[in-house]
Design a protein around this motif. Structure first.
Motif, mmCIF file in Angstrom:
data_model
loop_
_atom_site.group_PDB
_atom_site.id
_atom_site.type_symbol
_atom_site.label_atom_id
_atom_site.label_comp_id
_atom_site.label_asym_id
_atom_site.label_seq_id
_atom_site.Cartn_x
_atom_site.Cartn_y
_atom_site.Cartn_z
ATOM 1 N N THR A 122 1.083 -1.253 -0.111
ATOM 2 C CA THR A 122 0.072 -0.083 0.156
ATOM 3 C C THR A 122 0.902 1.248 -0.141
ATOM 4 O OG1 THR A 122 -0.237 -0.225 2.361
ATOM 5 C CG2 THR A 122 -1.913 -1.247 1.169
ATOM 6 N N SER A 123 1.078 2.212 1.162
ATOM 7 C CA SER A 123 1.756 3.098 1.146
ATOM 8 C C SER A 123 3.322 2.890 0.880
ATOM 9 C CB SER A 123 1.553 3.788 2.382
ATOM 10 O OG SER A 123 1.983 3.249 3.415
ATOM 11 N N ALA A 124 3.821 1.800 1.162
ATOM 12 C CA ALA A 124 5.282 1.754 0.966
ATOM 13 C C ALA A 124 5.507 0.814 -0.194
ATOM 14 C CB ALA A 124 5.805 1.015 2.069
ATOM 15 N N ARG A 125 4.691 0.674 -1.134
ATOM 16 C CA ARG A 125 4.888 -0.366 -2.288
ATOM 17 C C ARG A 125 5.971 0.032 -3.323
ATOM 18 N NH1 ARG A 125 -0.694 0.946 -5.452
ATOM 19 N NH2 ARG A 125 -1.356 1.173 -3.351
ATOM 20 N N TYR A 126 6.599 1.585 -3.199
ATOM 21 C CA TYR A 126 7.472 1.833 -3.736
ATOM 22 C C TYR A 126 8.661 2.457 -2.877
ATOM 23 C CZ TYR A 126 3.723 1.846 -7.357
ATOM 24 O OH TYR A 126 2.692 1.757 -8.086
ATOM 25 N N SER A 127 8.585 1.737 -1.795
ATOM 26 C CA SER A 127 9.583 2.352 -0.865
ATOM 27 C C SER A 127 11.122 1.984 -0.995
ATOM 28 C CB SER A 127 9.290 1.963 0.592
ATOM 29 O OG SER A 127 9.378 0.728 0.729
ATOM 30 N N GLU A 128 11.929 2.554 -0.312
ATOM 31 C CA GLU A 128 13.449 1.967 -0.350
ATOM 32 C C GLU A 128 13.702 0.549 -0.241
ATOM 33 O OE1 GLU A 128 17.505 3.040 1.569
ATOM 34 O OE2 GLU A 128 16.281 4.850 1.360
ATOM 35 N N PRO A 129 13.190 -0.076 0.973
ATOM 36 C CA PRO A 129 13.359 -1.515 0.821
ATOM 37 C C PRO A 129 13.152 -2.267 0.033
ATOM 38 C CG PRO A 129 12.622 -0.548 3.166
ATOM 39 C CD PRO A 129 12.357 0.510 2.042
ATOM 40 N N VAL A 130 11.702 -1.793 -0.616
ATOM 41 C CA VAL A 130 11.522 -2.869 -2.108
ATOM 42 C C VAL A 130 12.238 -2.409 -3.146
ATOM 43 C CG1 VAL A 130 9.225 -2.984 -3.559
ATOM 44 C CG2 VAL A 130 8.982 -2.681 -1.032
#
Length: 267
Positions: A122-130
Motif C-alpha cells: 500500500t503506502s510503501a509499495r515503492y519504498s526504499e526497502p522494496v
C-alpha cells in the motif's frame, strides 16, 4: 506444502508455493507454460523468478516486473496483494527475446512471511526497502546470465519499480514502462487515493539521465493511469521516448501486439 525439484543448468531449485484456486501460483504458471522457476535471495526478501529456458551466451535479456495487483479491497489492505490476472506473464510469453519475470516483495506468495506487512503493497509499495530488494535481485540475475545488454520492462506499478531500481544499478539499464503511473502524486490525486507516503515518486527520483534510455508506453483509453497523470513526468524528463496507443486501455491490447510493440519501440 508440496515441494518440487527442478534441475536448471546444474542448479537445483525448489518449489515452495502451493496452488490457489483463485490466484495461480508461480508453480502453476511455470508448469502450465513450461517455464523454469528459481528463488532469488535478497537482504530483505525472498523473490522469485520464472523464465523461458535460457541458454548462454545471452545477447539481450528482458526482465519483467509486474503491477500492483490488488493492494486494497473494501477500503482495507488485502491480506495478499497478488491479483488474479497477471498481464506481465502474457507479455513475457509473447516476447521472442530471452526473458525473465521477477516477482516483487510479498507478491506471488500463498503464505505471507513475517517480513511482509500491508504497507509493502500500500503506502510503501515503492519504498526504499522494496526498490533495493528489486535492484539486488536484478543484479543477481544479470550477473548469473551475463547478457551483453538487458532491459527492465515494468507493467503498471511495476514500471515505477523498474525506473527506481534502474537508478540503483550501474551502468543503468534500458527501461520500458507499460501503462505506468510515472507521477505517483498526480495519479493518487486523480483517483482520490491515499498518498503513497512511504514511497518514492519517479517524477522526483529519476533525474540523472533526464529519461535517456527510457521508453514509456501509454494507453489513450487507460482509465487506471490516464495519460493526463503522466504529463508532469513527461515535461520533467524530455529525453525519454513516449509512445501513445490511442485505442489501448490498461489491459487491452498490450499482450496481443507486444512483439510488434517491442520491435518498433525506440530505446
Amino acid at each position: 506444502m508440496e515441494q518440487t525439484i527442478k534441475h536448471l543448468h546444474g542448479i537445483i531449485f525448489v518449489f515452495l508455493i502451493t496452488s490457489c484456486a483463485s490466484t495461480p501460483s508461480l508453480r502453476d504458471i511455470s508448469l502450465q507454460y513450461d517455464l523454469l522457476w528459481a528463488p532469488v535471495e535478497t537482504s530483505g526478501f525472498t523473490l522469485h523468478a520464472i523464465a523461458k529456458p535460457l541458454a548462454k551466451p545471452v545477447d539481450d535479456l528482458h526482465i519483467y516486473i509486474g503491477g500492483d495487483g490488488t493492494p486494497w479491497q473494501d477500503n482495507k489492505p488485502t491480506a495478499n496483494p497478488t491479483g488474479r490476472r497477471n498481464l506481465t506473464i502474457d507479455l513475457l510469453l509473447a516476447d521472442s527475446t530471452p526473458a525473465i519475470y521477477l516477482t516483487r516483495p510479498c507478491y506471488q506468495l500463498i503464505h505471507m512471511p513475517p517480513e511482509c506487512h500491508p504497507e509493502l503493497w500500500t503506502s510503501a509499495r515503492y519504498s526504499e526497502p522494496v526498490v533495493l530488494a528489486m535492484a539486488d535481485a536484478i543484479t543477481q540475475l544479470v550477473d548469473k546470465w551475463n547478457p551483453d545488454s538487458f532491459t527492465l520492462i515494468g507493467y503498471s506499478g511495476g514500471g515505477v519499480l523498474a525506473l527506481l531500481a534502474a537508478a540503483q544499478i550501474e551502468p543503468q539499464p534500458r527501461v520500458i514502462t507499460v501503462a505506468s503511473n510515472l507521477d505517483t502524486k498526480a495519479w493518487t490525486e486523480f483517483h482520490g487515493h491515499l498518498p503513497l507516503s512511504e514511497s518514492s515518486n519517479p517524477l522526483l527520483a529519476i533525474h540523472k539521465s533526464g529519461g535517456a534510455g527510457h521508453t514509456h508506453l501509454i494507453g489513450g483509453k487507460d482509465k487506471v493511469v490516464p495519460p493526463s497523470t503522466v504529463e508532469r513526468y513527461r515535461s520533467a524528463h524530455p529525453l525519454a521516448t513516449y509512445q501513445y496507443f490511442e485505442d489501448f486501455d490498461h489491459q487491452c491490447c498490450w499482450a496481443a501486439h507486444w512483439r510488434e510493440i517491442l520491435r518498433e519501440s525506440t530505446l
